[in-house]
Write a protein that holds these residues in place. Structure first.
Motif, PDB file in Angstrom:
ATOM      1  N   GLY A  57     -44.887  96.986 -14.241  1.00  0.00           N
ATOM      2  CA  GLY A  57     -44.442  98.362 -14.485  1.00  0.00           C
ATOM      3  C   GLY A  57     -43.836  98.967 -13.232  1.00  0.00           C
ATOM      4  N   TYR A  58     -44.467  98.697 -12.101  1.00  0.00           N
ATOM      5  CA  TYR A  58     -43.966  99.234 -10.835  1.00  0.00           C
ATOM      6  C   TYR A  58     -42.610  98.631 -10.482  1.00  0.00           C
ATOM      7  CZ  TYR A  58     -43.729 100.407  -5.882  1.00  0.00           C
ATOM      8  OH  TYR A  58     -43.314 100.854  -4.671  1.00  0.00           O
ATOM      9  N   ARG A  59     -42.449  97.332 -10.803  1.00  0.00           N
ATOM     10  CA  ARG A  59     -41.136  96.723 -10.554  1.00  0.00           C
ATOM     11  C   ARG A  59     -40.053  97.455 -11.333  1.00  0.00           C
ATOM     12  NH1 ARG A  59     -41.637  90.293 -11.324  1.00  0.00           N
ATOM     13  NH2 ARG A  59     -43.703  90.043 -10.396  1.00  0.00           N
ATOM     14  N   PHE A  60     -40.384  97.815 -12.595  1.00  0.00           N
ATOM     15  CA  PHE A  60     -39.397  98.544 -13.381  1.00  0.00           C
ATOM     16  C   PHE A  60     -39.114  99.913 -12.768  1.00  0.00           C
ATOM     17  CE2 PHE A  60     -40.201  95.498 -16.851  1.00  0.00           C
ATOM     18  CZ  PHE A  60     -38.893  95.269 -17.231  1.00  0.00           C
ATOM     19  N   SER A  61     -40.143 100.554 -12.214  1.00  0.00           N
ATOM     20  CA  SER A  61     -39.915 101.838 -11.541  1.00  0.00           C
ATOM     21  C   SER A  61     -38.924 101.666 -10.413  1.00  0.00           C
ATOM     22  CB  SER A  61     -41.211 102.371 -10.933  1.00  0.00           C
ATOM     23  OG  SER A  61     -42.106 102.723 -11.920  1.00  0.00           O
ATOM     24  N   LEU A  62     -39.120 100.600  -9.633  1.00  0.00           N
ATOM     25  CA  LEU A  62     -38.231 100.374  -8.496  1.00  0.00           C
ATOM     26  C   LEU A  62     -36.810 100.062  -8.976  1.00  0.00           C
ATOM     27  CD1 LEU A  62     -40.407  98.343  -5.996  1.00  0.00           C
ATOM     28  CD2 LEU A  62     -39.776 100.753  -5.917  1.00  0.00           C
ATOM     29  N   TRP A 105     -41.224  87.942 -17.999  1.00  0.00           N
ATOM     30  CA  TRP A 105     -39.972  87.512 -18.630  1.00  0.00           C
ATOM     31  C   TRP A 105     -39.081  88.710 -18.922  1.00  0.00           C
ATOM     32  CZ3 TRP A 105     -37.328  83.205 -19.319  1.00  0.00           C
ATOM     33  CH2 TRP A 105     -37.994  81.989 -19.090  1.00  0.00           C
ATOM     34  N   HIS A 106     -39.715  89.752 -19.471  1.00  0.00           N
ATOM     35  CA  HIS A 106     -38.983  90.975 -19.810  1.00  0.00           C
ATOM     36  C   HIS A 106     -38.276  91.510 -18.569  1.00  0.00           C
ATOM     37  CE1 HIS A 106     -39.391  95.522 -20.823  1.00  0.00           C
ATOM     38  NE2 HIS A 106     -38.181  95.100 -21.075  1.00  0.00           N
ATOM     39  N   PHE A 107     -39.010  91.528 -17.460  1.00  0.00           N
ATOM     40  CA  PHE A 107     -38.427  92.064 -16.225  1.00  0.00           C
ATOM     41  C   PHE A 107     -37.198  91.275 -15.802  1.00  0.00           C
ATOM     42  CE2 PHE A 107     -38.012  91.942 -11.600  1.00  0.00           C
ATOM     43  CZ  PHE A 107     -37.781  93.282 -11.351  1.00  0.00           C
ATOM     44  N   TRP A 108     -37.333  89.962 -15.761  1.00  0.00           N
ATOM     45  CA  TRP A 108     -36.204  89.170 -15.260  1.00  0.00           C
ATOM     46  C   TRP A 108     -35.020  89.197 -16.206  1.00  0.00           C
ATOM     47  CZ3 TRP A 108     -35.859  88.670 -10.432  1.00  0.00           C
ATOM     48  CH2 TRP A 108     -37.022  88.558  -9.642  1.00  0.00           C
ATOM     49  N   LEU A 123     -26.893  90.722 -24.788  1.00  0.00           N
ATOM     50  CA  LEU A 123     -27.827  89.895 -25.555  1.00  0.00           C
ATOM     51  C   LEU A 123     -29.068  89.576 -24.729  1.00  0.00           C
ATOM     52  CD1 LEU A 123     -25.912  87.157 -27.557  1.00  0.00           C
ATOM     53  CD2 LEU A 123     -27.598  88.796 -28.392  1.00  0.00           C
ATOM     54  N   ILE A 124     -28.867  89.329 -23.425  1.00  0.00           N
ATOM     55  CA  ILE A 124     -30.004  89.014 -22.553  1.00  0.00           C
ATOM     56  C   ILE A 124     -30.941  90.223 -22.459  1.00  0.00           C
ATOM     57  CG2 ILE A 124     -30.653  88.448 -20.171  1.00  0.00           C
ATOM     58  CD1 ILE A 124     -28.032  86.836 -20.009  1.00  0.00           C
ATOM     59  N   VAL A 125     -30.330  91.419 -22.296  1.00  0.00           N
ATOM     60  CA  VAL A 125     -31.160  92.626 -22.266  1.00  0.00           C
ATOM     61  C   VAL A 125     -31.919  92.770 -23.577  1.00  0.00           C
ATOM     62  CG1 VAL A 125     -31.113  95.145 -22.134  1.00  0.00           C
ATOM     63  CG2 VAL A 125     -29.673  93.812 -20.614  1.00  0.00           C
ATOM     64  N   MET A 126     -31.222  92.494 -24.702  1.00  0.00           N
ATOM     65  CA  MET A 126     -31.856  92.599 -26.014  1.00  0.00           C
ATOM     66  C   MET A 126     -33.027  91.646 -26.149  1.00  0.00           C
ATOM     67  SD  MET A 126     -30.228  93.873 -29.279  1.00  0.00           S
ATOM     68  CE  MET A 126     -31.872  93.684 -29.753  1.00  0.00           C
ATOM     69  N   ALA A 127     -32.853  90.416 -25.626  1.00  0.00           N
ATOM     70  CA  ALA A 127     -33.938  89.432 -25.688  1.00  0.00           C
ATOM     71  C   ALA A 127     -35.151  89.974 -24.932  1.00  0.00           C
ATOM     72  CB  ALA A 127     -33.468  88.110 -25.094  1.00  0.00           C
ATOM     73  N   GLY A 128     -34.909  90.552 -23.751  1.00  0.00           N
ATOM     74  CA  GLY A 128     -35.996  91.146 -22.981  1.00  0.00           C
ATOM     75  C   GLY A 128     -36.651  92.276 -23.754  1.00  0.00           C
ATOM     76  N   GLN A 129     -35.812  93.086 -24.414  1.00  0.00           N
ATOM     77  CA  GLN A 129     -36.324  94.218 -25.182  1.00  0.00           C
ATOM     78  C   GLN A 129     -37.208  93.730 -26.325  1.00  0.00           C
ATOM     79  OE1 GLN A 129     -36.095  97.306 -24.603  1.00  0.00           O
ATOM     80  NE2 GLN A 129     -36.589  98.343 -26.523  1.00  0.00           N
ATOM     81  N   PHE A 130     -36.818  92.619 -26.947  1.00  0.00           N
ATOM     82  CA  PHE A 130     -37.598  92.046 -28.042  1.00  0.00           C
ATOM     83  C   PHE A 130     -38.992  91.658 -27.535  1.00  0.00           C
ATOM     84  CE2 PHE A 130     -38.980  88.309 -30.475  1.00  0.00           C
ATOM     85  CZ  PHE A 130     -39.043  88.880 -31.733  1.00  0.00           C
ATOM     86  N   LEU A 131     -39.039  91.004 -26.359  1.00  0.00           N
ATOM     87  CA  LEU A 131     -40.331  90.633 -25.775  1.00  0.00           C
ATOM     88  C   LEU A 131     -41.153  91.890 -25.486  1.00  0.00           C
ATOM     89  CD1 LEU A 131     -39.340  87.862 -23.204  1.00  0.00           C
ATOM     90  CD2 LEU A 131     -40.113  87.613 -25.564  1.00  0.00           C
ATOM     91  N   PHE A 132     -40.473  92.930 -25.006  1.00  0.00           N
ATOM     92  CA  PHE A 132     -41.152  94.178 -24.656  1.00  0.00           C
ATOM     93  C   PHE A 132     -41.793  94.807 -25.889  1.00  0.00           C
ATOM     94  CE2 PHE A 132     -40.357  98.900 -24.137  1.00  0.00           C
ATOM     95  CZ  PHE A 132     -41.464  99.136 -23.341  1.00  0.00           C
ATOM     96  N   VAL A 133     -41.001  94.907 -26.966  1.00  0.00           N
ATOM     97  CA  VAL A 133     -41.522  95.531 -28.181  1.00  0.00           C
ATOM     98  C   VAL A 133     -42.688  94.710 -28.720  1.00  0.00           C
ATOM     99  CG1 VAL A 133     -40.956  96.115 -30.567  1.00  0.00           C
ATOM    100  CG2 VAL A 133     -39.353  96.669 -28.752  1.00  0.00           C
TER     101      VAL A 133
END
Lengths: 183, 479
Positions: free
Chosen positions: B315-320, B390-393, B442-452
């Protein structure tokens, strides 16, 4: 900064926002004649052109086509051919279609490219291009508007042919012998 | 400083612990925050999906051709409006509904009103977007949602602002933390410029100036302020130390409040507007350097030396990431408002790169950071570290791919136009970048799918060792 109460924050924020509101919303309308008067020779839209304009809005043409020529190097060719846009050119535009992106070409002078006096060939090209842009330019990424009715295509064409067309009329009046003989 | 951050959760949690028989589910603490937050995550996924569809249409225009509602020109306003009013507004209002009771040490004025406005907002937005797809768009950027759904948003914001403002007025904690300043700036002027932007019937250039005044305020003092409020709240908690400097955040806030509302005119630099509109907006855009630097120094100072936390807290990585992209997008905006550069890069894909660094780079990771923070610190749930990594990367690679491909393509377009080229002429050169952009999406979407999936799993099947059973047995598969 230990005990800031909310009230002064709200007051100062209102003043700051109010000044920007005055500067960008009230002032252009009140203080500028340029903004509120039409260019010389500007013609209002006919009913079919106005309807075409609605179709232009509905189909989101504005997201890929700008309608403004700027006096900058990137628009040099457009300025040379058509001149830069002026505030009064947009007098009848509601909503405005100045645009923010040029995925496709600028359309503010399209009516001077596909002029009405060319007649059927210009109309056929525009309508055919709406229905299948890639028939004319294989690299085009414009959506095919093959779902528009014949009437809608015709109105949209009327609108496109009206864009900037009045500027030619102004030019020909200005350079016609009856007006220039005296000078 | 320390006391606000430390005592934050005390009262609210104490109130939550008191079981009260007459409390309805709709009135439970954080009920409103949850509806807003989860709706924000839902709309975030939707707007990403639409974004990918559009990205494909920009290099393969026959994609989904033949359905008027899915035509590019109708999907693009839907993508934007869901991004603005669905994902960003709702998600960050979720964060706001979470923060305000804690920063004021006061229960929310009305959880019921908060939840109801959220549900109403959801259906209203859905109706508005279906309206656009059916061809009722108002046709002006950021004001496409047709009547009456546009006005409903304004009324809902008044209800929301009333709810939050009442909570702030009734507060127990007298000190006002910087997040609350930003929230006040977000909720107070919104109804004015929103109504102006959506209901005004000016024409021509006046319409354009007002349109940009409205829409830049929407980004600047509605979404950015709510996003920064969220970051100012969660980052000190994530790193477990006070904010670097309150004086700098004071400077950053007031300069932002002074300059941001003037930025609108920078959308029509070199356009047919009065010179002074341009001058004022260019000056204000360049002055935005000050609040951006203040934020940069403040968060940079707070984050300094937190390498260990960054390694373990996703979560902190996403903040940064949100912080870095905020600073990047703001400085980039300042640079794009420089008249000579604007002459070259306006109308090109550079604008799209800039906007996406703001929304995709700042908005998305900021909300994700808050969600992970909320799951871990407030609900005390453990989300899957693996999926989150995975979501982060994926998000990181996607954002970089998007911004770089669009940035290069924008620069190429500007260069080609200055050399006498036309938009049609650059079409083939842009093709690979348009493909790269769609792949990044698409890559962002894949990450978003993992997030959800991660959030869904964490909330619905919390890991609780005392009642752990065989998952198969639970679902009845084995019987």
């Amino acid at each position: 900064m230990r005990y800031i109460s909310v009230f002064p924050i709200v007051v100062i924020l209102s003043i700051l926002f109010g000044s920007a509101f005055t500067g960008l919303v009230i002032a252009p309308g009140v203080a500028s004649d340029v903004v509120r008067s039409p260019s010389v020779g500007l013609v209002a839209y006919s009913p079919t052109e106005a309807n075409g304009r609605k179709i232009y809005a509905r189909e989101g043409c504005v997201y890929c086509h700008s309608q403004q020529v700027r006096n900058v190097k990137a628009d040099e060719n457009l300025v040379a051919a058509f001149g830069a846009a002026k505030a009064g050119d947009y007098f009848y535009d509601l909503p405005h279609f100045l645009g923010t992106s040029r995925q496709g070409p600028d359309l503010s002078n399209e009516g001077r490219v596909w002029r009405r006096d060319i007649g059927a060939p210009a109309r056929d090209y525009l309508i055919g291009h709406f229905i299948n842009p890639r028939q004319y330019n294989p690299n085009s990424i414009m959506p095919a508007f093959d779902y528009l009715s014949t009437q809608e295509l015709s109105d949209l064409t009327d609108y496109i042919q009206s864009l900037g067309a009045w500027k030619d009329a102004v030019k020909s009046v200005a350079s016609s012998p009856t007006l220039t003989t005296g000078s | 400083m320390t006391s606000i951050q430390d005592r934050n959760d005390l009262v609210v949690i104490a109130n939550a612990a008191k079981p009260s028989p007459e409390i309805l589910p709709i009135d439970r603490p954080d009920g409103a925050a949850q509806v807003w937050l989860y709706s924000g995550i839902f709309w975030m996924s939707v707007t990403m999906l639409i974004g990918v569809v559009e990205a494909v249409k920009l290099f393969y225009p026959e994609f989904l051709q033949g359905v008027p509602a899915l035509a590019y020109g109708r999907l693009r306003p839907v993508h934007i409006n869901i991004g603005l009013f669905g994902f960003m507004s709702m998600g960050y209002l979720g964060a706001t509904f979470y923060m305000v009771p804690r920063l004021t040490q006061t229960p929310l004025f009305s959880e019921r009103l908060g939840s109801l406005t959220a549900w109403f907002w959801n259906f209203n937005l859905l109706a508005g977007c279906l309206g656009i797809m059916m061809g009722f768009s108002k046709g002006k950027e950021y004001t496409e949602i047709p009547f009456p759904f546009d006005m409903t948003i304004g009324i809902l914001v008044i209800a929301i602002a009333g709810n939050l403002f009442s909570t702030i007025t009734l507060r127990q904690e007298r000190r006002v933390y910087v997040s609350l300043w930003y929230i006040l700036l977000a909720i107070i002027p919104f109804p004015i410029y929103y109504t102006l932007g959506n209901a005004s019937k000016f024409s021509g250039i006046e319409d354009a100036i007002i349109n940009w005044f409205y829409s830049h305020n929407l980004f600047g003092i509605w979404l950015t302020t709510l996003g920064l409020a969220t970051l100012y709240y969660i980052v000190p908690k994530q790193v477990n130390k006070p904010l670097y400097s309150h004086t700098i955040s004071f400077v950053g806030f007031w300069t932002l409040a002074a300059f941001y509302p003037w930025n609108g005119g920078h959308h029509v630099i070199w356009g047919p507007v009065p010179m002074w509109v341009m001058t004022a907006s260019v000056t204000a855009s360049i002055a935005m350097f000050i609040p951006t630097c203040a934020t940069m120094i403040n968060f940079g100072g707070t984050a300094w030396g937190t390498w260990e936390i960054m390694k373990r807290d996703i979560g902190y990585r996403f903040s940064l990431m949100a912080y870095a992209c905020y600073v990047g997008a703001s400085l980039w905006g300042t640079v794009l408002a420089v008249m000579s550069l604007n002459a070259k890069l306006h109308f090109t894909n550079m604008t799209i790169a800039h906007v996406h660094l703001g929304f995709l780079g700042f908005g998305v990771p900021g909300l994700i950071a808050f969600t992970y923070f909320y799951l871990e610190r407030s609900l005390k749930l453990k989300y899957s570290q693996n999926l989150a990594t995975w979501h982060f990367w994926l998000t990181m690679v996607g954002i970089i791919g998007y911004v770089v491909s669009m940035g290069i393509s924008g620069w190429m377009e500007g260069t080609a136009w200055e050399a006498g080229g036309s938009p049609q002429g650059t079409m083939l050169d842009k093709y690979p970048y348009h493909v790269a952009r769609a792949i990044s999406g698409l890559i962002v979407m894949a990450g978003q799918f993992l997030f959800v999936a991660n959030v869904y799993q964490t909330v619905n099947y919390p890991i609780d060792l005392s009642t752990a059973t065989d998952p198969l047995e639970k679902s009845g598969v084995t019987s």
